[in-house]
Write a protein that holds these residues in place. Structure first.
Motif, PDB file in Angstrom:
ATOM      1  N   SER A  60     149.279 -41.883  47.250  1.00  0.00           N
ATOM      2  CA  SER A  60     149.899 -40.792  48.011  1.00  0.00           C
ATOM      3  C   SER A  60     149.394 -40.731  49.440  1.00  0.00           C
ATOM      4  O   SER A  60     150.062 -40.204  50.326  1.00  0.00           O
ATOM      5  N   SER A  61     148.203 -41.292  49.680  1.00  0.00           N
ATOM      6  CA  SER A  61     147.624 -41.220  51.025  1.00  0.00           C
ATOM      7  C   SER A  61     148.123 -42.318  51.948  1.00  0.00           C
ATOM      8  O   SER A  61     148.007 -42.198  53.174  1.00  0.00           O
ATOM      9  N   LEU A  62     148.680 -43.388  51.402  1.00  0.00           N
ATOM     10  CA  LEU A  62     148.986 -44.553  52.225  1.00  0.00           C
ATOM     11  C   LEU A  62     150.147 -44.321  53.183  1.00  0.00           C
ATOM     12  O   LEU A  62     150.113 -44.771  54.336  1.00  0.00           O
ATOM     13  N   TRP A  63     151.200 -43.637  52.718  1.00  0.00           N
ATOM     14  CA  TRP A  63     152.302 -43.327  53.626  1.00  0.00           C
ATOM     15  C   TRP A  63     151.849 -42.333  54.685  1.00  0.00           C
ATOM     16  O   TRP A  63     152.271 -42.408  55.846  1.00  0.00           O
ATOM     17  N   ILE A  64     150.966 -41.411  54.293  1.00  0.00           N
ATOM     18  CA  ILE A  64     150.417 -40.464  55.257  1.00  0.00           C
ATOM     19  C   ILE A  64     149.661 -41.210  56.345  1.00  0.00           C
ATOM     20  O   ILE A  64     149.764 -40.884  57.534  1.00  0.00           O
ATOM     21  N   SER A  65     148.908 -42.236  55.945  1.00  0.00           N
ATOM     22  CA  SER A  65     148.121 -42.986  56.937  1.00  0.00           C
ATOM     23  C   SER A  65     149.033 -43.683  57.935  1.00  0.00           C
ATOM     24  O   SER A  65     148.718 -43.757  59.129  1.00  0.00           O
ATOM     25  N   ALA A  66     150.187 -44.194  57.478  1.00  0.00           N
ATOM     26  CA  ALA A  66     151.118 -44.844  58.402  1.00  0.00           C
ATOM     27  C   ALA A  66     151.654 -43.853  59.422  1.00  0.00           C
ATOM     28  O   ALA A  66     151.802 -44.180  60.606  1.00  0.00           O
ATOM     29  N   LYS A  67     151.940 -42.626  58.975  1.00  0.00           N
ATOM     30  CA  LYS A  67     152.469 -41.614  59.890  1.00  0.00           C
ATOM     31  C   LYS A  67     151.394 -41.120  60.857  1.00  0.00           C
ATOM     32  O   LYS A  67     151.670 -40.855  62.031  1.00  0.00           O
ATOM     33  N   ILE A  68     150.161 -40.996  60.354  1.00  0.00           N
ATOM     34  CA  ILE A  68     149.058 -40.623  61.243  1.00  0.00           C
ATOM     35  C   ILE A  68     148.865 -41.693  62.309  1.00  0.00           C
ATOM     36  O   ILE A  68     148.642 -41.400  63.489  1.00  0.00           O
ATOM     37  N   ALA A  69     148.949 -42.978  61.874  1.00  0.00           N
ATOM     38  CA  ALA A  69     148.744 -44.082  62.816  1.00  0.00           C
ATOM     39  C   ALA A  69     149.784 -44.076  63.927  1.00  0.00           C
ATOM     40  O   ALA A  69     149.488 -44.457  65.068  1.00  0.00           O
ATOM     41  N   ASN A  70     151.002 -43.644  63.617  1.00  0.00           N
ATOM     42  CA  ASN A  70     152.037 -43.580  64.647  1.00  0.00           C
ATOM     43  C   ASN A  70     151.707 -42.547  65.717  1.00  0.00           C
ATOM     44  O   ASN A  70     152.241 -42.604  66.828  1.00  0.00           O
ATOM     45  N   ARG A  71     150.828 -41.624  65.384  1.00  0.00           N
ATOM     46  CA  ARG A  71     150.447 -40.576  66.340  1.00  0.00           C
ATOM     47  C   ARG A  71     149.122 -40.858  67.049  1.00  0.00           C
ATOM     48  O   ARG A  71     149.008 -40.689  68.257  1.00  0.00           O
ATOM     49  N   ILE A  72     148.109 -41.280  66.296  1.00  0.00           N
ATOM     50  CA  ILE A  72     146.782 -41.425  66.905  1.00  0.00           C
ATOM     51  C   ILE A  72     146.346 -42.881  67.043  1.00  0.00           C
ATOM     52  O   ILE A  72     145.293 -43.160  67.614  1.00  0.00           O
ATOM     53  N   GLY A  73     147.149 -43.825  66.532  1.00  0.00           N
ATOM     54  CA  GLY A  73     146.813 -45.237  66.666  1.00  0.00           C
ATOM     55  C   GLY A  73     146.236 -45.817  65.386  1.00  0.00           C
ATOM     56  O   GLY A  73     145.644 -45.114  64.566  1.00  0.00           O
ATOM     57  N   LEU A  74     146.424 -47.126  65.234  1.00  0.00           N
ATOM     58  CA  LEU A  74     145.980 -47.813  64.025  1.00  0.00           C
ATOM     59  C   LEU A  74     144.459 -47.779  63.855  1.00  0.00           C
ATOM     60  O   LEU A  74     143.948 -47.467  62.782  1.00  0.00           O
ATOM     61  N   LEU A  75     143.729 -48.123  64.912  1.00  0.00           N
ATOM     62  CA  LEU A  75     142.272 -48.195  64.800  1.00  0.00           C
ATOM     63  C   LEU A  75     141.667 -46.821  64.517  1.00  0.00           C
ATOM     64  O   LEU A  75     140.768 -46.683  63.669  1.00  0.00           O
ATOM     65  N   ASN A  76     142.138 -45.798  65.214  1.00  0.00           N
ATOM     66  CA  ASN A  76     141.612 -44.450  64.985  1.00  0.00           C
ATOM     67  C   ASN A  76     141.852 -44.005  63.544  1.00  0.00           C
ATOM     68  O   ASN A  76     140.983 -43.376  62.922  1.00  0.00           O
TER      69      ASN A  76
END
Length: 422
Positions: A278-294
């Motif tokens: 359940s967290s993996l799709w959330i991580s993709a959306k977070i990455a679109n906002r704050i960046g992959l490395l962050n």
């Protein structure tokens, strides 16, 4: 419903769907084996150190065959290798059914690459899949592709962990002995690997990509070699710390410290994999906002603190709660890391990067189980858990400070647009 799902994923081509599904089948089978493996070996009469050796050799097999991938994939072909590794794993499952002596089990674990980390679906097939996926959809959906790839893998581990309770059912319904019920699970593992091989057979020839035209590349002559080797060195530290608390050993820890039976362990780990998925799709959306490395770093560090808390939890329910919190956060870096790796190097370097990364990570991961069991044997079970958490925090901080200015093309473009808007 299926038609609607197919439409919503229309930006992923058929090859991406087949590869993703094959990985889900693989992680399903690896997950139920991961829960029971250490317990099964203990029932055979092996010591804790011997159990650690079998688990280590399985990871070492992944490392060895991932190295082979980097050397021969352009000559043998990606599709053939994907099928071959599935068939080898299936043969290993059959071998585990019949073998009970220590040395044959070591050989089988190595040749079948029987990694029992429990969530990543570690396999020599993985670097091939990771190199293929960026070309199976539009560039702006690259992180989403890897997120779906990881979600399906985690869904497989969730269902597999539930299936780890099957030995109890086999004992009750069919009257099998404890050992026979465990052995039956290895036959189920073999069938799943054959299903994965069948899926790979339907992958198109376009997945060969540049590999079909390239000669073998010396990793030390790659244009991005400095960046690649720095990244994979850091990732090997992360993998080593993860392998110190691989699922088989954590299941054995819950089993010995709190007396949790196998059916309870199946529920614990199935829930943890569900939370991770359940967290993996959330991580993709977070990455679109704050960046992959962050996203990779700032979701990973809190998971290590939850591992520390679990190590010192006085009761099983509290330890389970902390473990589940860790599970939700601990793999949010996986799709973002794969996307980051494939975006900060040249496209013709992807197979080399993926295979070298798998080799070094698997080599580092091979040491973890033996280190954990040795430390556990000499001191206490909480010591390797604490060591893993602290080393992982050090890895995250090092990764951030060394690569905070290395951005994928789409993030560089967003940054330029923001500067122009100002």
């Amino acid at each position: 419903m299926i038609a609607r799902l197919r439409t919503s994923l229309s930006w992923m081509n058929r090859d991406a769907r087949l590869i993703t599904l094959a990985r889900g089948v693989r992680t399903f089978s690896q997950s139920f084996i991961a829960v029971i493996m250490a317990i099964y070996l203990a029932e055979l009469g092996f010591s804790l150190v011997q159990i650690g050796a079998v688990l280590t050799v399985g990871v070492a097999g992944v490392s060895f065959f991932a190295l082979v991938v980097g050397l021969i994939s352009e000559r043998v072909g990606r599709r053939r290798l994907l099928v071959l590794f599935s068939l080898l794993a299936a043969a290993a499952g059959v071998g585990m059914y019949f073998a009970e002596a220590f040395v044959p089990l070591l050989i089988i674990a190595f040749l079948g690459s029987l990694s029992t980390g429990g969530g990543g679906g570690e396999s020599p097939a993985q670097p091939l899949e990771v190199a293929i996926l960026p070309d199976t959809g539009p560039p702006e959906r690259r992180t989403d592709i890897f997120a779906i790839y990881s979600i399906v893998a985690r869904t497989g581990t969730f269902l597999g962990a539930l299936a780890a309770g099957m030995p109890v059912l086999l004992q009750d319904v069919l009257g099998l002995s404890l050992l026979s019920s465990y052995k039956a699970m290895f036959l189920g593992f073999a069938l799943c690997q054959l299903a994965g091989a069948a899926l790979y057979l339907f992958v198109s020839s376009s997945v060969e990509g540049a590999a079909a035209r390239q000669q073998w590349q010396n990793p030390f002559s790659l244009p991005s070699r400095r960046r690649i080797f720095t990244l994979i060195t850091l990732y090997s530290v992360d993998t080593f710390t993860t392998s110190m608390v691989m699922q088989s050993l954590v299941a054995y820890w819950f089993y010995t410290k709190f007396g949790l039976p196998v059916e309870s362990l199946a529920l614990v780990f199935s829930l943890s994999h569900l939370l991770t998925a359940s967290s993996l799709w959330i991580s993709a959306k977070i990455a679109n906002r704050i960046g992959l490395l962050n996203t990779m770093v700032f979701t990973h560090i809190p998971s290590s603190f939850f591992l520390l808390a679990a190590a010192f939890a006085p009761t099983a329910p509290l330890a389970i709660v902390f473990w589940q919190c860790r599970a939700f956060l601990s793999q949010m870096d996986v799709p973002t890391r794969d996307s980051y790796n494939m975006s900060v190097i040249n496209s013709e370097e992807r197979v080399a990067m993926a295979s070298i990364n798998m080799v070094t990570r698997s080599a580092a991961g091979a040491m973890g189980p033996s280190v954990t069991t040795a430390i556990w044997n000499i001191t206490a079970a909480w010591v390797p858990l604490v060591g893993s958490a602290l080393l992982k925090i050090g890895y995250d901080l090092s990764l951030f400070f060394m690569f905070r200015n290395v951005r994928p093309p789409e993030e560089e473009e967003r940054l330029r647009n923001r500067r122009q808007a100002q």
